[in-house]
Design a protein around this motif. Structure first.
Motif: not given
Length: 321
Positions: A235, A238, A242, A246, A251, A254-256, A259
């Motif tokens: 993270n 990021l 976001a 989040l 979450h 899922q995002l990391t 991406l």
């Protein structure tokens, strides 16, 4: 004199280990401590999230270093009157001094009581009023407050430190920076941002301390360090809003996973055993105008990190100042 501190990650280590690390940081030659204040870790892989006020009380019994939260959100999950009491007690228990670092928070921690997550402007307004409430209570007087966001009814703090704790504020954009300059006793940064530091000092923060924090991952070889940083703190790569909105570690996972690559994390987290790279990462903060820099070691080899910084990094930094 520039201070170099250690950043204790409550998201990654249990409370007894954090207390041990605080003592090890003092033995290694660090000047001060930061400690994060979370209800959840960012990701399940980090695995911890203890109640920071209990940990600070224990740290105060084993070190003489100053301690600051980096940072507490005193607006949504915990009423500012309660944070004021917690901070006053923490300041009374830390012989090196205590500072309350504050910020507008993240939904990750603050949504847990089911309250709507406010928009950014409202969060700033809530933080400004929260700082006012806490300072009123630290005066030792009986306080009744009926504001836009908070009510306090004939409350008084009886356990107080000799001096009220300084309030340091995390700020990113112009509006938050202006509030920090006006309402706080110092600024907190998690990136070397000279424009923010300059704005803070121009708009009322001249002479107030600016603290900055970063993550590194020392290991005997760079590949192992990158692997650890990617597993524990993807993270860090990021950006944008976001991280503020989040609500759950899953979450972030899922995002990391979709991406973030190890190379992206290595761009954000200084990895490996080269002391000059660690010095350069810290010097970037000093060049941006930061007065105190706090370093967080990612992973479990804290003792290897403390030995490395004691022998290789801190002497270089102090020799250059």
């Amino acid at each position: 004199m520039t201070r170099f501190g250690y950043f204790l990650a409550t998201e990654e280590h249990g409370p007894e280990e954090l207390v041990r690390q605080a003592g090890a940081a003092q033995e290694a030659g660090f000047d001060a401590l930061w400690i994060s204040d979370h209800y959840h870790p960012w990701l399940g892989a980090q695995g911890q999230s203890s109640f920071v006020w209990s940990v600070i009380g224990a740290i105060g019994q084993v070190t003489s270093l100053p301690v600051a939260t980096a940072v507490t959100c005193p607006t949504t999950r915990i009423h500012p009157a309660i944070v004021a009491q917690a901070a006053a007690t923490a300041a009374a228990m830390t012989p090196g001094g205590f500072s309350l670092g504050v910020g507008t928070g993240e939904a990750l921690n603050e949504h847990i009581l089911g309250d709507p997550w406010p928009h950014a402007a409202r969060r700033l307004a809530m933080l400004e009023e929260a700082i006012e409430v806490m300072r009123e209570l630290w005066s030792g007087r009986t306080v009744s407050h009926h504001g836009e966001f908070y009510t306090v009814d004939t409350a008084r703090l009886y356990t107080l430190p000799e001096e009220p704790p300084p309030v340091l504020m995390s700020a990113f954009g112009p509006k938050a920076t202006a509030l920090a300059a006006r309402a706080a006793d110092g600024l907190v940064q998690v990136a070397p941002a000279p424009e923010t530091v300059d704005r803070f000092r121009r708009e009322g923060g001249a002479g107030k301390p600016v603290q900055g924090g970063l993550k590194v991952c020392w290991a005997p070889n760079e590949q192992d360090a990158v692997r650890t940083a990617y597993e524990r703190w993807p993270n860090e790569a990021l950006s944008g809003e976001a991280p503020q909105v989040l609500p759950s570690p899953r979450h972030f996972e899922q995002l990391t996973q979709g991406l973030v690559t190890p190379e992206m994390v290595a761009d954000e987290v200084t990895c490996g055993p080269d002391p000059e790279r660690h010095v350069a990462a810290i010097e970037a903060y000093l060049e941006a105008g930061v007065d105190e820099v706090y370093v967080c070691q990612v992973g479990d080899d804290q003792d290897g990190f403390f030995g490395f910084y004691s022998e290789e990094v801190l002497p270089r930094l102090r020799g250059a100042r």
